[in-house]
Motif scaffolding. Structure first.
Motif, PDB file in Angstrom:
ATOM      1  N   SER A 143       0.852  -1.182   0.000  1.00 50.44           N
ATOM      2  CA  SER A 143       0.000   0.000   0.000  1.00 50.44           C
ATOM      3  C   SER A 143       0.892   1.237   0.000  1.00 50.44           C
ATOM      4  O   SER A 143       1.970   1.255   0.583  1.00 50.44           O
ATOM      5  CB  SER A 143      -0.978  -0.002   1.167  1.00 50.44           C
ATOM      6  N   LYS A 172      -0.521   2.244  -6.807  1.00 52.03           N
ATOM      7  CA  LYS A 172      -1.395   1.446  -7.684  1.00 52.03           C
ATOM      8  C   LYS A 172      -2.704   2.169  -7.979  1.00 52.03           C
ATOM      9  O   LYS A 172      -3.096   2.320  -9.142  1.00 52.03           O
ATOM     10  CB  LYS A 172      -1.701   0.085  -7.020  1.00 52.03           C
ATOM     11  N   SER A 173      -3.399   2.593  -6.940  1.00 55.94           N
ATOM     12  CA  SER A 173      -4.693   3.252  -7.153  1.00 55.94           C
ATOM     13  C   SER A 173      -4.528   4.555  -7.903  1.00 55.94           C
ATOM     14  O   SER A 173      -5.381   4.922  -8.725  1.00 55.94           O
ATOM     15  CB  SER A 173      -5.380   3.535  -5.809  1.00 55.94           C
ATOM     16  N   ARG A 178      -6.661   5.663 -11.162  1.00 59.80           N
ATOM     17  CA  ARG A 178      -7.499   6.856 -11.160  1.00 59.80           C
ATOM     18  C   ARG A 178      -6.993   7.914 -12.134  1.00 59.80           C
ATOM     19  O   ARG A 178      -7.791   8.678 -12.687  1.00 59.80           O
ATOM     20  CB  ARG A 178      -7.567   7.431  -9.743  1.00 59.80           C
ATOM     21  N   LEU A 192     -14.504  -0.852  -7.658  1.00 55.08           N
ATOM     22  CA  LEU A 192     -13.732  -0.583  -6.447  1.00 55.08           C
ATOM     23  C   LEU A 192     -13.893  -1.725  -5.452  1.00 55.08           C
ATOM     24  O   LEU A 192     -14.724  -2.607  -5.601  1.00 55.08           O
ATOM     25  CB  LEU A 192     -14.188   0.730  -5.813  1.00 55.08           C
ATOM     26  N   GLN A 193     -13.057  -1.652  -4.404  1.00 51.18           N
ATOM     27  CA  GLN A 193     -13.007  -2.728  -3.426  1.00 51.18           C
ATOM     28  C   GLN A 193     -14.350  -2.983  -2.749  1.00 51.18           C
ATOM     29  O   GLN A 193     -14.799  -4.097  -2.640  1.00 51.18           O
ATOM     30  CB  GLN A 193     -11.959  -2.401  -2.368  1.00 51.18           C
ATOM     31  N   ASP A 234      -9.985  -2.039  -8.878  1.00 56.35           N
ATOM     32  CA  ASP A 234      -9.050  -1.705  -7.799  1.00 56.35           C
ATOM     33  C   ASP A 234      -9.369  -2.560  -6.576  1.00 56.35           C
ATOM     34  O   ASP A 234     -10.322  -2.289  -5.866  1.00 56.35           O
ATOM     35  CB  ASP A 234      -9.158  -0.211  -7.466  1.00 56.35           C
ATOM     36  N   GLU A 235      -8.594  -3.583  -6.349  1.00 53.71           N
ATOM     37  CA  GLU A 235      -8.780  -4.516  -5.239  1.00 53.71           C
ATOM     38  C   GLU A 235     -10.233  -5.014  -5.181  1.00 53.71           C
ATOM     39  O   GLU A 235     -10.867  -4.967  -4.136  1.00 53.71           O
ATOM     40  CB  GLU A 235      -8.438  -3.837  -3.898  1.00 53.71           C
ATOM     41  N   ILE A 276      -5.874  -4.308 -10.026  1.00 60.73           N
ATOM     42  CA  ILE A 276      -4.994  -3.775  -8.981  1.00 60.73           C
ATOM     43  C   ILE A 276      -5.168  -4.631  -7.734  1.00 60.73           C
ATOM     44  O   ILE A 276      -6.290  -4.886  -7.307  1.00 60.73           O
ATOM     45  CB  ILE A 276      -5.353  -2.306  -8.684  1.00 60.73           C
TER      46      ILE A 276
END
Ligand SMILES: Nc1ncnc2c1ncn2[C@@H]1O[C@H](COP(=O)(O)OP(=O)(O)O)[C@@H](O)[C@H]1O
Ligand SMILES: Nc1ncnc2c1ncn2[C@@H]1O[C@H](COP(=O)(O)OP(=O)(O)O)[C@@H](O)[C@H]1O
Ligand SMILES: [Mg+2]
Ligand SMILES: [Mg+2]
Lengths: 286, 262
Positions: free
Chosen positions: A46, A50-51, A55, A99-100, A182-183, A214
């Protein structure tokens, strides 16, 4: 114009700098990659950026983020040159993001079916009845058993795995060419995760989409993704085939792999990751 | 035969009121010898945390028997229980008081239990968890996620318990930080002769840390198995086999099988 040999997405020297009263933070420092109709993973700890990469492609970063790239071309369009209006069009129609946690992405006051139907009507103005039919078909397409029943449920009444499937159903309505996830499965149980991955996998294979996946789960991307980018402090330190992740050479990649417990491969102690400034290709400006 | 350090027999619990009242734990039994580590795995909502909460005294209306070091939990005064068993939670952010310095957080259990020698004990525990005495004067928000989890472990160890209940202690952490915390827990286990009950949804973490484990589903234990059985992927129950396979790698065929079953 795009030809069939052009990659779907081509990114060269992407940089993102966050500027705030506390100073500047170079979150992404010269990331380059091409994406075809395949599953590409971006992994790393983290904070590795990545994010921010995901984005930046969608222009979803706050105003404090300064984004530059030599190339950021998707289906022949230079994404960074697009006006906000043109970008909204790309975002809704050609590129989708998952998204997650679906809980934050779904409207708590509307049934999940109405939300999928509304997504349809945004793209195909017209009959409500048709939107409902299409929404039910989409819910079935993401392997929801009893779409009629699920259509009428509110987000808090469905499980995380179901919520994630609803998100995917919504995202598929405009028929995107690229999905940035993303995750998307980090909060899901292993068996549910497997089913959500299968849906994404089938989309890539059957509809020829490109997927940017991701994740911080190296074990998972090894078996799920075609290629893997390993990020460290805003840079891609290594790029490998998913199936060859275990042969990673970079000390950072090796460190990440060695710190991971794996079923059937128990060691007395787990390795602890080292982080060296010299791994950064350019001087550390953090 | 060594007597068990922790024994849970036929533990059942209802939660919720009126029409929402539901059986959450349904006849859960397992036992741990001193120095042993036992894992609880299973999907979310299967009741893993609830088992820990019963043992930690956070619920009292369960039925069945819980014995700590041979004596029923129900018969032990609370102070007594706290000195035998302590819990560490998943979320190192939520579990530490945001406006208290680490010093205060760690000294509090000693104060409650009227234990002296506070300064020396706080310094020693901070060193044991790899932080060192200089961390006494910081606040939780000045620490990284891994450092916070070290403080949470330190706090759980202040009363020198024999048993630690660990509820997803590394799920919120990056893999590299997870490795550091798992190594720390393994070292402390040896140094302090601790018995661990570890909850995780990650079977690889359980295999790494635990001698044996139970798989839970809908409030029941599906199967109890050894680390070796887990490592070889040869459980008895098909549910356990599916969990193991799904943890190992992505497999399109298995996904189809799982989808038909749920
Ligand atoms: N809005 C923001 N303002 C300032 N810094 C940010 C912002 N968002 C992210 N960052 C910083 O950028 C870096 C990369 O963050 P992120 O892309 O979220 O990483 P990852 O997704 O790999 O965890 C981190 O150091 C993070 O603190
Ligand atoms: N206070 C409560 N009241 C009613 N039901 C609860 C309460 N706490 C937990 N539950 C339910 O008990 C079940 C088990 O929860 P939990 O032990 O937290 O599962 P796990 O830790 O395995 O994810 C879940 O179905 C949860 O919704
Ligand atoms: Mg992120
Ligand atoms: Mg839990």
């Amino acid at each position: 114009m795009t030809t069939s040999t052009d990659p779907l997405l081509s990114v060269k020297n992407l940089r993102v700098r966050y500027v705030s009263s506390r100073g500047v933070m170079d979150a992404v420092r010269g990331v380059s990659f091409d994406l075809g109709r395949e599953k590409l993973a971006i992994v790393g700890e983290s904070g590795s950026g990545k994010s921010t990469v995901g984005r930046a492609l969608l222009k979803l970063l706050p105003g404090s983020a300064k984004v530059t790239a030599d190339t950021c071309r998707f289906e022949g369009t230079h994404l960074l040159d697009l006006s906000p209006k043109a970008m909204r069009k790309v975002r809704g129609h050609r590129i989708s993001m998952i998204l997650q946690d679906p809980k934050y992405s779904l409207n708590p006051l509307m049934t999940v079916g109405e939300q999928v139907a509304e997504a349809y009507r945004v793209h195909h103005p017209g009959a409500r009845a048709e939107a409902r039919e299409r929404a039910l078909a989409q819910l079935a397409a993401v392997k929801i058993r009893d779409p009629e029943h699920v259509y009428g449920l509110y987000p808090h009444e469905i499980s995380g795995g179901m919520g994630q499937r609803v998100m995917i159903a919504m995202m598929l309505i405009p028929d995107p060419a690229l999905i940035i996830a993303d995750e998307p499965t980090s909060a899901l149980d292993v068996t549910v995760r497997m089913q959500v991955l299968a849906i994404l996998d089938d989309l890539v294979k059957e509809r020829g989409l490109g997927l940017i996946f991701i994740s911080h789960d190296l074990n998972l991307v090894k078996s799920f993704c075609d290629r893997v980018l390993i990020m460290y402090a805003g840079q891609v330190v290594e790029e490998l085939k998913g199936s060859e992740l275990d042969e990673a050479k970079h000390p950072y990649s090796r460190g990440l792999l060695a710190s991971l417990p794996r079923l059937g491969e128990r060691r007395e102690r787990l390795s602890v990751l080292e982080r060296k400034p010299e791994w950064l290709i350019e001087g550390a400006s953090r | 035969m060594t007597a068990p350090m922790l024994e849970v027999e036929n533990l059942s619990l209802h939660l919720g009121e009126g029409t929402r009242r539901r059986l959450i734990l349904d006849g859960v039994s397992f036992s741990l010898k001193p120095g042993e580590s036992f894992g609880l795995a299973g999907e979310s909502g299967s009741g893993k945390s609830t088992v820990l909460r019963c043992i930690a005294g956070l619920y009292r209306h369960w039925t069945g028997t819980i014995r700590l070091d041979g004596e029923p939990l129900a018969a032990r005064p609370e102070k007594d229980r706290c000195r035998l068993v302590q819990m560490v939670f998943q979320d190192p952010y939520g579990s530490l008081h945001p406006r208290h310095k680490i010093d205060t957080i760690l000294a509090e259990p000693l104060r409650i239990h009227g234990m002296g020698d506070v300064d020396r004990r706080v310094d020693r525990i901070l060193t044991q968890v790899g932080l060192g005495p200089r961390f006494r004067y910081r606040y939780p928000h000045q620490l990284s996620g891994g450092q916070r989890q070290r403080v949470a472990i330190a706090r759980a160890l202040m009363l020198e318990p024999r048993i630690l209940l660990l509820d997803e202690p590394t799920s919120a952490l990056d893999v590299s930080i997870q490795a550091e915390i798992l190594n720390l827990l393994a070292d402390l286990r040896t140094e302090l002769d601790l018995t661990f009950l570890l909850v995780s949804h990650d079977l690889a973490v359980i295999e790494h840390m635990c001698h044996s484990l139970a798989i839970m589903r809908a409030g029941r234990i599906v199967e109890t198995l050894s680390r070796e059985t887990l490592a070889h992927g040869t459980p008895e129950a098909s549910y356990t086999a599916a969990l193991i396979k799904a943890s190992e790698r992505y497999d399109r065929e298995l996904a189809g099988v799982l989808a038909r079953e749920d």
